[in-house]
Design an enzyme around this catalytic site. Structure first.
Site, PDB file in Angstrom:
ATOM      1  N   TYR A 143       0.820  -1.212   0.000  1.00  0.00           N
ATOM      2  CA  TYR A 143       0.000   0.000   0.000  1.00  0.00           C
ATOM      3  C   TYR A 143       0.857   1.267   0.000  1.00  0.00           C
ATOM      4  O   TYR A 143       0.487   2.277  -0.575  1.00  0.00           O
ATOM      5  CB  TYR A 143      -0.891   0.040   1.245  1.00  0.00           C
ATOM      6  N   SER A 174      -2.231  -5.905  -7.258  1.00  0.00           N
ATOM      7  CA  SER A 174      -2.266  -4.877  -6.227  1.00  0.00           C
ATOM      8  C   SER A 174      -2.737  -5.471  -4.912  1.00  0.00           C
ATOM      9  O   SER A 174      -3.391  -6.519  -4.878  1.00  0.00           O
ATOM     10  CB  SER A 174      -3.226  -3.754  -6.628  1.00  0.00           C
ATOM     11  N   ASP A 175      -2.421  -4.790  -3.814  1.00  0.00           N
ATOM     12  CA  ASP A 175      -3.080  -5.101  -2.559  1.00  0.00           C
ATOM     13  C   ASP A 175      -4.533  -4.649  -2.675  1.00  0.00           C
ATOM     14  O   ASP A 175      -4.902  -3.884  -3.573  1.00  0.00           O
ATOM     15  CB  ASP A 175      -2.372  -4.416  -1.388  1.00  0.00           C
ATOM     16  N   TRP A 176      -5.377  -5.089  -1.758  1.00  0.00           N
ATOM     17  CA  TRP A 176      -6.824  -4.998  -1.937  1.00  0.00           C
ATOM     18  C   TRP A 176      -7.385  -3.583  -1.741  1.00  0.00           C
ATOM     19  O   TRP A 176      -7.027  -2.881  -0.798  1.00  0.00           O
ATOM     20  CB  TRP A 176      -7.493  -5.968  -0.961  1.00  0.00           C
TER      21      TRP A 176
END
Length: 612
Positions: A143, A174-176
């Site tokens: 992030y 990507s991260d969520w």
């Protein structure tokens, strides 16, 4: 895609000890078996990507997700992470995370980790590169920002290093939810998949391609990477998933117990109070709220729901044998009457430590841990119990280093169990009663005070990451940590007798090869973690005093001797020359040390490197 740093987050599954506990085993082959078990359970739950391992470097014990990673050292992180990847990918795709320099929770959506190119390459990236070399199929971005650029939109991290220099041919996700922000920046940087749903990509990406703002070749490259991994892992072939009966099967729960046993770190054992001798016990008091708690760790994205959990109290009750009374005092504030009962017990086991209320994933759970000591009530509990009964053992649970100065000298024995997973109670009992000889070693440094640690700033959106932390910082600053990196006691004793090197002068394309001789000179069989460190004696730049370059866990019966072979490629001794923009191996003198911790290194030798 399924979460999984300590087990599959999909229905009931095996809850293994957390990553930091598995790091304490210093056993990559064991971690490979854990990865394979998690890969099977991911497949059994219908998944094909396991979102693990987490190999972020633990630069400060305040980090809320410290428990998910293996420790503070890049070499150790890389070895353990690569082993896990190899195990998982016998069945499904592994996703190494969070790339890169992710080690703060409270400001993880805004903070920029600012660091030099040398620090980035030497300290914060080698473990990711080792996982790439092991063939990991996917990488998850972090992030945070690195040097001002969001990790999912950081062309230097993704295109220059990961996909360029390292030759990574898998996909990057990507991260969520908040892992990316700008459509064009992300696709240009090399972000292949937005998770968990199209928000920044989707129609925005289509429009950017149709308008000519984004070359279609960038999308083609992302698609090829996704398809390549799907083909490599047989996802299009519709291979049958593993049987659901494998989830939390006896083989996997037995493995969870084995890992928990091998991760136990014996921190203190005055007058050899441990192991407790069953023949001399009539009544054992088990004290503290955590003794009866199912304490598995954070309840964020790493949370796992096992079919059962063996608490410490249950494990002790199962282990004591006939004729021994176990008296539970499941409170952190015992009454005077309870203290009287504690005082008259043959032994007292106080279970203390941290829980998901103290440390965890930011914004989902509590976030970073700014108090490094135990909760005050627990410190008071330990002091009161130790004053009442000199045969007091403290079992510590938690996901990172704990400052123990207020009470450590008052108790004769301390056993560190981390968050030990669903079979943790049985493993802890086995360690307390000597059915298992503790041989876990600290993958992190236990400082005496917060002042001995790097800055940990959760107030600002810019933080400087220097090259020194953990044992590197302690060595350079001349600090004496409470427990150094690699430390751990045993119920037996080991002697380090000889260090032999193949050659004292090495060429740049060679390998430093050494053999150490270790003997078990104590009364019990046990494991020793033999560690090799290397320092550059006359470097033209400032470097750590020494760095871990190899380790091996060996089992020895009483009286037995083992020869431990080490090999260190010359490439592992380079530093990043920022002026030249490349790696440099110095033609100078080096020192190699071998011992049981970063501060106890009885074997030493010198060698030279020649470039010609």
């Amino acid at each position: 895609m399924v979460d999984g740093p300590r087990g599959v987050r999909a229905g009931k599954a095996t809850a293994f000890p957390v990553g930091i506990a598995r790091g304490a085993t210093f056993d990559p082959e064991l971690e490979r078996r854990v990865g394979e078990a998690m890969g099977l359970e991911t497949s059994a739950r219908g998944g094909n990507v396991l979102l693990a391992p987490c190999v972020n470097l633990l630069r400060h014990p305040s980090w809320g997700r410290a428990q998910e990673t293996y420790g503070e050292d890049p070499h150790h992180l890389g070895i353990m992470g690569a082993a896990f990847v190899e195990g998982v990918q016998r069945h499904v795709v592994a996703s190494v995370k969070h790339y890169a320099a992710n080690s703060i929770e409270n400001t993880r959506f805004t903070v920029s980790a600012n660091l030099s190119e040398r620090t980035l390459r030497e300290v914060y990236l080698p473990h990711f590169q080792r996982c790439v070399a092991a063939g990991v199929g996917s990488v998850m971005t972090a992030y945070n920002r690195v040097n001002g650029a969001w990790c999912a939109e950081n062309a230097h991290l993704l295109r220059d290093l990961l996909k360029g220099e390292w030759g990574f041919d898998g996909f990057v996700e990507s991260d969520w939810l908040l892992g990316m922000r700008d459509t064009q920046d992300a696709i240009r940087a090399g972000l292949d998949i937005e998770m968990p749903r199209p928000k920044v990509y989707g129609r925005n990406l289509l429009a950017a391609v149709e308008s000519g703002a984004v070359p279609g070749e960038l999308v083609d490259d992302a698609v090829r990477r996704i398809l390549r991994i799907m083909m490599r892992f047989g996802i299009f072939d519709r291979r049958p998933h593993a049987s659901p009966t494998l989830v939390a099967c006896p083989e996997h729960t037995d493995l969870a117990r084995e890992v928990a046993e091998r991760s136990l770190v014996l921190l203190r054992n005055e007058d050899e109070l441990l192991p407790l001798d069953r023949t001399g016990l009539r009544r054992v008091a088990v004290v503290g709220e955590l003794a009866g708690a199912k304490n598995l760790g954070d309840r964020g994205s790493s949370h796992v729901s096992p079919p059962w959990v063996a608490t410490v109290l249950a494990g002790i009750e199962d282990a004591v044998g006939p004729g021994i009374v176990v008296e539970p005092v499941l409170t952190d504030a015992p009454s005077a009457q309870q203290l009287d009962r504690i005082a008259s017990a043959d032994a007292v086991i106080v279970v203390a430590g941290l829980t998901a209320k103290d440390e965890g994933e930011g914004q989902i759970t509590v976030g970073d841990r700014l108090r490094l000591e135990l909760p005050e009530l627990q410190e008071e509990l330990i002091l009161r119990v130790a004053a009442a009964n000199p045969r007091t053992v403290v079992v510590l649970e938690g996901g990172s280093a704990i400052v123990v100065e207020r009470w450590i000298e008052r108790v004769p024995a301390v056993l560190l169990a981390w968050y030990p997973g669903m079979e943790g109670g049985h493993a802890i009992a086995a360690g307390l009663f000597g059915d298992v000889n503790p041989a876990g070693r600290l993958p992190i440094t236990f400082a005496r005070t917060k002042a001995e640690l790097p800055t940990f700033d959760v107030e600002h959106d810019e933080i400087e990451y220097g090259p020194l932390h953990g044992y590197r910082l302690a060595d350079r600053a001349g600090l004496e940590p409470r427990f150094p990196f690699g430390f751990g006691l045993s119920y037996t004793r080991f002697a380090y007798r000889a260090l032999l090197v193949e050659s004292s002068t090495l060429r740049a394309d060679g390998t430093f090869q050494a053999t150490a001789e270790i003997a078990n000179v104590g009364p019990r069989a046990g494991d020793e973690v033999v560690q090799l460190y290397v320092g550059c004696a006359r470097s033209r730049v400032e470097r750590p005093v020494r760095e871990l370059k190899a380790f091996a866990r060996v089992h020895l019966d009483p009286g037995a001797t083992a020869r431990v072979d080490f090999e260190v490629p010359m490439s592992d001794l380079r530093y990043w020359d920022e002026d030249a923009g490349g790696w440099r191996l110095e033609e100078t003198d080096y020192v190699a040390w071998v011992g049981p911790s970063s501060r106890e290194l009885p074997l030493r030798t010198e060698f030279k490197v020649r470039l010609g």
